[in-house]
Design an enzyme around this catalytic site. Structure first.
Site, mmCIF file in Angstrom:
data_model
loop_
_atom_site.group_PDB
_atom_site.id
_atom_site.type_symbol
_atom_site.label_atom_id
_atom_site.label_comp_id
_atom_site.label_asym_id
_atom_site.label_seq_id
_atom_site.Cartn_x
_atom_site.Cartn_y
_atom_site.Cartn_z
ATOM 1 C CG HIS A 97 -1.243 -1.720 -0.233
ATOM 2 N ND1 HIS A 97 -1.618 -0.948 0.843
ATOM 3 C CD2 HIS A 97 -0.288 -2.570 0.223
ATOM 4 C CE1 HIS A 97 -0.928 -1.320 1.907
ATOM 5 N NE2 HIS A 97 -0.115 -2.310 1.558
ATOM 6 C CG ASP A 176 -5.768 -5.868 9.055
ATOM 7 O OD1 ASP A 176 -4.891 -6.740 9.079
ATOM 8 O OD2 ASP A 176 -5.536 -4.679 8.775
ATOM 9 N NE ARG A 183 0.805 -9.784 10.970
ATOM 10 C CZ ARG A 183 0.668 -8.938 9.935
ATOM 11 N NH1 ARG A 183 -0.481 -8.299 9.760
ATOM 12 N NH2 ARG A 183 1.643 -8.748 9.095
ATOM 13 C CB SER A 198 -2.784 -7.714 7.125
ATOM 14 O OG SER A 198 -2.811 -6.368 7.563
ATOM 15 C CE LYS A 202 -5.019 -2.169 6.132
ATOM 16 N NZ LYS A 202 -4.218 -3.216 6.800
#
Length: 441
Positions: A97, A176, A183, A198, A202
């Site tokens: 990620h 999320d 947000r 967050s 995931k």
């Protein structure tokens, strides 16, 4: 005690009052595991209103959270939806990620490169919003390629090809999804507890056994300060380990755009150059470093990553991956109808090239979107012809803007005004340091 709206008497009595929880965080207190579990569940099912959760996220933004609270928040968000399971696969799973940046197309060459070693890479990706490009938007430049796969197609492709880059289903960490949207419109995006929970909710829900995080800092990154980036990386690595996922992170520099291409179709072209054994040095360096991390966590610390780029194995996996999702790896990519070339006003050395303004310019050309429902123009973007440290001569092209509507050029040029500078030999080159600034894990 609060009674759920629409219910009376003893029905559906809630164990906590959200206003009490908001006051606790407002006054720098600590929420218990039970309080956080209830809060996330109640918000997901609509009992807690958006304005109440907005107050909570601002309290968290201002006062932070303890590590136990961040862990509990992450687990509560995971438990709000489904969890994927890869136990039926014959391969180990590893994922990556990135916190996102300008010209960050690393997922495209990285997933097939790692998969060429017999490791499964289940890369559930997203679309771009604002100046950071989305991996799915880039891949949709390829004629026929589709982001949505059924569960059966997803698992089959992981087993047979090894790499999948596709859209995440709405069933993973739905809390999320609600919090992220909130947000974005309440000025609380940069809160490290909220970013970390967050991302990791995931990724852990996706079920991968190992995870490598590319945490960016600098002018074109989510968090500009390197120490804030390090704090985020350390928080996420610990969250992964708490959940039983082998996790590490690289801290990488996003002061200068990655590679020469910023956009969608042009970033796909550059990714294919890397898979063919060429491509820009910085894109290759980061792709190789992340591949080594992913393969080490998957039990192959001695994998010859550069060899797989040289001998065509990674390219073969790319072609199989694109084809499996309906794309034609040999098809021509979209080309913009109009271009505008910016040339050097004097001879010298390019000493500065700030990532964020170039990302905003590409967005204004049509490469990104202002709202989730907006379309992107796949051919729009910027191709850089020089990077900081390069010698340039007067009149030499510095970068080319591409768009389908020439009216977009003016605002794109406004975005990059003052964002690049030509100096003299011996002047300081403003890159913000090495590409890879550290490793956590």
């Amino acid at each position: 005690m609060s009674v759920a709206p629409g219910h009376t008497g003893s029905m559906a009595i809630e164990p906590f009052d959200v206003v009490d929880l908001i006051r606790t965080k407002r006054d720098k207190g600590v929420l218990s595991t039970a309080q956080i579990d209830w809060m996330i569940d109640a918000y997901t099912r609509g009992y807690i209103a958006d304005e109440q959760m907005s107050a909570m996220t601002m309290a968290i933004f201002l006062n932070g959270m303890e590590r136990t609270e961040i862990r509990d928040l992450t687990l509560a968000m995971i438990n709000s939806g489904e969890r994927m399971n890869f136990d039926s696969l014959s391969k180990k799973t590893t994922d990556k990620h990135s916190t996102g940046g300008v010209g960050d197309k690393i997922t495209l060459p990285l997933a097939p490169l790692v998969a060429s070693f017999g490791v499964a890479v289940p890369q559930l990706s997203g679309r771009g919003l604002g100046h950071t490009g989305g991996t799915l938007d880039k891949l949709e430049s390829i004629p026929g390629w589709r982001a949505s796969l059924s569960n059966e197609e997803f698992y089959s492709q992981l087993e047979e090809v090894g790499a999948v880059i596709c859209a995440a289903g709405s069933g993973l960490a739905p809390a999320d999804g609600k919090l992220y949207s909130l947000r974005d419109i309440t000025g609380t995006v940069e809160a490290i507890p909220l970013i970390a929970s967050s991302i990791m909710s995931k990724k852990i829900a996706e079920g991968t056994a190992a995870l490598v995080l590319d945490v960016k800092f600098g002018s074109g990154a989510f968090l500009q300060d390197i120490e804030r980036g390090r704090e985020l990386a350390e928080t996420m690595v610990q969250l992964g380990r708490d959940a039983g996922v082998a996790t590490s992170a690289l801290l990488t520099n996003m002061n200068v755009p990655l590679g020469f291409a910023i956009g969608n179709a042009n970033e796909v072209r550059e990714s294919v150059e890397v898979l063919a054994g060429g491509g820009p040095a910085d894109v290759v360096e980061l792709t190789v470093a992340l591949a080594r991390e992913m393969l080490t966590l998957a039990g192959q610390p001695d994998a010859d990553v550069e060899g797989a780029l040289r001998d065509g194995r990674a390219m073969d996996t790319w072609r199989a991956m694109v084809t499996a999702q309906g794309g034609d790896p040999d098809a021509a990519l979209p080309v913009a109808r109009e271009t505008h070339v910016v040339t050097a006003s004097r001879s010298g050395v390019l000493v500065d090239q700030q990532a964020l303004p170039f990302g905003i310019a590409a967005w204004r050309l049509g490469a990104g979107r202002a709202r989730k429902q907006d379309p992107v123009q796949h051919a729009a973007g910027i191709d850089l012809h020089a990077k900081p440290g390069d010698t340039v001569t007067e009149g030499q092209p510095l970068f080319t803007l591409s768009a389908d509507e020439p009216a977009r050029f003016e605002r794109a040029l406004e975005a990059v005004e003052g964002a690049y500078r030509i100096g003299d030999v011996g002047d300081e080159i403003l890159t913000g340091g090495p590409l890879i600034a550290g490793r956590i894990g």
